[in-house]
Design a protein around this motif. Structure first.
Motif, mmCIF file in Angstrom:
data_model
loop_
_atom_site.group_PDB
_atom_site.id
_atom_site.type_symbol
_atom_site.label_atom_id
_atom_site.label_comp_id
_atom_site.label_asym_id
_atom_site.label_seq_id
_atom_site.Cartn_x
_atom_site.Cartn_y
_atom_site.Cartn_z
ATOM 1 N N CYS A 129 30.350 0.319 26.679
ATOM 2 C CA CYS A 129 30.740 -0.262 26.268
ATOM 3 C C CYS A 129 30.262 -1.124 25.823
ATOM 4 O O CYS A 129 29.809 -2.321 27.021
ATOM 5 N N GLY A 130 29.660 -1.309 24.830
ATOM 6 C CA GLY A 130 28.296 -2.593 25.098
ATOM 7 C C GLY A 130 26.743 -1.545 25.447
ATOM 8 O O GLY A 130 25.952 -2.536 25.534
ATOM 9 N N GLY A 131 26.112 -0.621 25.337
ATOM 10 C CA GLY A 131 25.538 0.135 25.908
ATOM 11 C C GLY A 131 24.176 -0.205 24.832
ATOM 12 O O GLY A 131 23.134 0.326 24.978
ATOM 13 N N ASN A 132 24.648 -1.124 23.399
ATOM 14 C CA ASN A 132 23.673 -0.810 23.068
ATOM 15 C C ASN A 132 22.599 -2.307 23.300
ATOM 16 O O ASN A 132 22.141 -3.453 22.500
ATOM 17 N N GLY A 133 22.987 -4.001 24.417
ATOM 18 C CA GLY A 133 22.776 -4.175 24.493
ATOM 19 C C GLY A 133 21.860 -4.519 25.623
ATOM 20 O O GLY A 133 20.918 -3.749 26.167
ATOM 21 N N PHE A 134 21.806 -6.363 25.747
ATOM 22 C CA PHE A 134 20.014 -6.735 27.166
ATOM 23 C C PHE A 134 20.307 -5.661 27.549
ATOM 24 O O PHE A 134 18.952 -4.665 28.386
ATOM 25 N N LEU A 135 21.269 -5.596 28.602
ATOM 26 C CA LEU A 135 21.595 -4.762 29.918
ATOM 27 C C LEU A 135 22.375 -3.664 29.687
ATOM 28 O O LEU A 135 22.085 -2.421 30.502
ATOM 29 N N GLY A 136 22.930 -3.022 28.949
ATOM 30 C CA GLY A 136 24.188 -2.513 29.029
ATOM 31 C C GLY A 136 23.354 -1.188 28.139
ATOM 32 O O GLY A 136 23.054 0.431 28.822
ATOM 33 N N SER A 137 21.632 -1.375 27.435
ATOM 34 C CA SER A 137 20.965 -0.572 27.250
ATOM 35 C C SER A 137 20.223 0.090 28.558
ATOM 36 O O SER A 137 19.959 1.743 28.522
ATOM 37 N N ARG A 138 20.182 -0.908 29.418
ATOM 38 C CA ARG A 138 19.069 -0.215 30.461
ATOM 39 C C ARG A 138 20.245 0.327 31.346
ATOM 40 O O ARG A 138 19.781 1.860 32.509
ATOM 41 N N LEU A 167 19.269 4.643 32.760
ATOM 42 C CA LEU A 167 19.285 5.366 34.139
ATOM 43 C C LEU A 167 20.442 5.980 34.625
ATOM 44 O O LEU A 167 20.070 6.886 35.248
ATOM 45 N N GLY A 168 21.620 5.928 33.644
ATOM 46 C CA GLY A 168 22.313 6.767 33.468
ATOM 47 C C GLY A 168 21.812 8.449 32.906
ATOM 48 O O GLY A 168 21.865 9.769 33.995
ATOM 49 N N VAL A 169 21.228 8.454 32.278
ATOM 50 C CA VAL A 169 20.574 9.442 31.736
ATOM 51 C C VAL A 169 19.448 9.670 32.327
ATOM 52 O O VAL A 169 18.934 11.179 32.696
ATOM 53 N N GLN A 170 18.452 9.117 33.484
ATOM 54 C CA GLN A 170 17.449 9.339 34.681
ATOM 55 C C GLN A 170 18.565 10.311 35.774
ATOM 56 O O GLN A 170 17.693 11.041 36.338
ATOM 57 N N ARG A 171 19.759 9.825 35.692
ATOM 58 C CA ARG A 171 20.551 10.230 36.636
ATOM 59 C C ARG A 171 20.886 11.423 36.559
ATOM 60 O O ARG A 171 21.803 12.295 37.072
ATOM 61 N N GLY A 172 20.842 12.117 35.249
ATOM 62 C CA GLY A 172 21.749 13.533 34.426
ATOM 63 C C GLY A 172 22.962 12.805 34.004
ATOM 64 O O GLY A 172 23.170 14.768 33.911
ATOM 65 N N TRP A 173 23.425 11.833 33.955
ATOM 66 C CA TRP A 173 24.861 11.982 33.228
ATOM 67 C C TRP A 173 24.701 11.999 31.709
ATOM 68 O O TRP A 173 23.863 11.950 31.301
ATOM 69 N N GLU A 174 26.015 12.056 31.021
ATOM 70 C CA GLU A 174 26.662 12.514 30.042
ATOM 71 C C GLU A 174 26.387 11.149 29.717
ATOM 72 O O GLU A 174 28.138 10.511 30.022
ATOM 73 N N VAL A 175 25.821 10.464 28.807
ATOM 74 C CA VAL A 175 26.245 8.755 28.390
ATOM 75 C C VAL A 175 26.779 8.540 27.370
ATOM 76 O O VAL A 175 25.924 9.272 26.007
ATOM 77 N N TRP A 211 14.718 8.607 25.757
ATOM 78 C CA TRP A 211 16.187 8.895 26.381
ATOM 79 C C TRP A 211 16.705 8.480 25.375
ATOM 80 O O TRP A 211 18.763 9.162 26.130
ATOM 81 N N ALA A 212 16.687 7.831 24.821
ATOM 82 C CA ALA A 212 17.819 7.164 23.869
ATOM 83 C C ALA A 212 18.954 8.095 22.645
ATOM 84 O O ALA A 212 19.391 8.670 22.537
ATOM 85 N N ARG A 213 17.551 9.536 22.836
ATOM 86 C CA ARG A 213 17.672 10.863 22.057
ATOM 87 C C ARG A 213 18.852 11.593 23.175
ATOM 88 O O ARG A 213 19.751 12.384 22.424
ATOM 89 N N LYS A 214 19.099 11.118 24.057
ATOM 90 C CA LYS A 214 20.895 11.963 24.809
ATOM 91 C C LYS A 214 20.891 10.957 25.208
ATOM 92 O O LYS A 214 22.210 11.495 25.905
ATOM 93 N N VAL A 215 21.385 9.658 24.403
ATOM 94 C CA VAL A 215 22.984 9.252 24.218
ATOM 95 C C VAL A 215 23.701 9.260 22.947
ATOM 96 O O VAL A 215 22.984 8.956 21.857
ATOM 97 N N SER A 216 24.655 9.532 23.729
ATOM 98 C CA SER A 216 25.580 9.221 21.975
ATOM 99 C C SER A 216 26.494 8.003 22.095
ATOM 100 O O SER A 216 27.149 6.967 22.469
ATOM 101 N N TRP A 217 25.375 7.676 20.580
ATOM 102 C CA TRP A 217 26.097 5.893 20.147
ATOM 103 C C TRP A 217 27.324 6.197 19.930
ATOM 104 O O TRP A 217 26.765 6.218 18.102
ATOM 105 N N GLU A 218 28.273 5.905 19.935
ATOM 106 C CA GLU A 218 29.497 5.464 19.432
ATOM 107 C C GLU A 218 29.664 4.462 18.473
ATOM 108 O O GLU A 218 29.756 3.044 18.927
ATOM 109 N N ARG A 219 30.251 4.422 17.686
ATOM 110 C CA ARG A 219 30.445 3.047 17.277
ATOM 111 C C ARG A 219 31.551 2.710 17.020
ATOM 112 O O ARG A 219 32.980 3.942 16.610
ATOM 113 N N ALA A 220 32.660 2.292 17.431
ATOM 114 C CA ALA A 220 34.398 1.553 18.209
ATOM 115 C C ALA A 220 34.002 -0.008 17.877
ATOM 116 O O ALA A 220 33.359 -1.025 18.210
#
Length: 295
Positions: free
Chosen positions: A11-20, A24-32, A55-64
């Protein structure tokens, strides 16, 4: 037999810390999955480039809407981990100031008005500016996200808190963070979850008490602030911690934003980690996370 892919919701994955954390979740091989009002980040605000990183292509950027759980509760179901990274540092309507709706003087008054009364809990009908309060963003939004995570049977929930306040910040900045921690901790106990308004106990709440975060490339202006905080840490240690109560996070060793993100990912991964995580432990988790990420 290969283990199932872990699923992370930020929640807040598009922010300064959230994006990082997403990175790193993507780099662990997680579904983010990232949840925010605007979806994908404005990359120049969180990185040193306007272009999205690979790496951003592997994240599902949802609006809510974080204050409307029905818009994101389905995303929590089946997730292993969830993170709330949506707090505010200052109660200022930056868009209002830039557009001329509010004067800079009025904005500064809001920042330094430490006696401002606590606001009522927000809802989907609460006007936008009224949501930009410590009570709404630092406390209420976290509790709403945690309730959705509990209902979705998420295995662990990390809340990005703070190690301390800072000179010039209203005391409500830190007090609302602590209030959120207290309510989330209570919600993890089966006998008090219902009293806290949770449909089911919250699994393994983790409170990331982060210090000042910096990134010399993405946000160059954070480098001198981090340098001052680092010098303050040395001086505070020399005085036996005498400056802590007055200067707070400005005499606490700062950390790179990527380091704290590493610590968050590692804390979620380690089932023995729960409760409040202070700066020394964050540094240990970051080092362990970096090593695990290299494997």
């Amino acid at each position: 037999m290969a283990s199932a892919v872990k699923k992370l919701v930020v929640c807040g994955g598009n922010g300064f810390l959230g994006s990082r954390i997403c990175k790193l979740g993507v780099q662990r091989g997680w579904e983010v999955t990232s949840i925010s009002r605007s979806g994908e980040p404005k990359w120049e605000a969180v990185t040193d480039s306007k272009a999205p990183p690979p790496w951003a292509r592997k994240v599902s950027w949802e609006r809510a809407d974080i204050f409307a759980p029905e818009t994101y509760a389905p995303l929590m179901r089946g997730a292993n981990y969830a993170v709330h990274s949506m707090g505010i540092l200052l109660e200022v309507d930056y868009k209002g100031i830039l557009s001329g709706r509010d004067s800079p003087l009025a904005g500064l008054k809001k920042v330094f008005d430490g006696q401002k009364p606590a606001s009522a809990p927000v809802s989907t009908t609460t006007p936008g500016p009224a949501r930009n309060t410590y009570e709404a963003m630092n406390r209420d939004s976290a509790i709403l996200a945690a309730k959705a995570a509990a209902e979705g049977k998420v295995d662990a929930f990390a809340y990005i808190s703070a190690t301390a306040g800072a000179p010039g910040l209203p005391s409500r900045y830190l007090s609302t963070k602590r209030q959120a921690e207290q309510q989330l901790a209570a919600a993890s106990e089966s006998f008090s979850a219902e009293a806290a308004g949770f449909p089911t106990p919250l699994n393994r709440p983790i409170f990331i008490r982060a210090p000042f975060l910096y990134d010399v490339h993405a946000r160059p202006f954070t480098a001198p602030i981090a340098a001052v905080a680092g010098a303050g840490t040395v001086l505070n240690n020399f005085t036996g911690g005498a400056l802590t109560g007055f200067l707070g996070s400005m005499v606490t060793k700062p950390m790179k934003a990527d380091e704290v993100a590493e610590a968050v990912i590692e804390a979620l991964s380690d089932e023995s980690v729960n409760g409040a995580i202070e700066v020394p432990r964050l540094a240990q988790l970051a080092t362990k996370g970096w090593r695990n990420g290299m494997l």
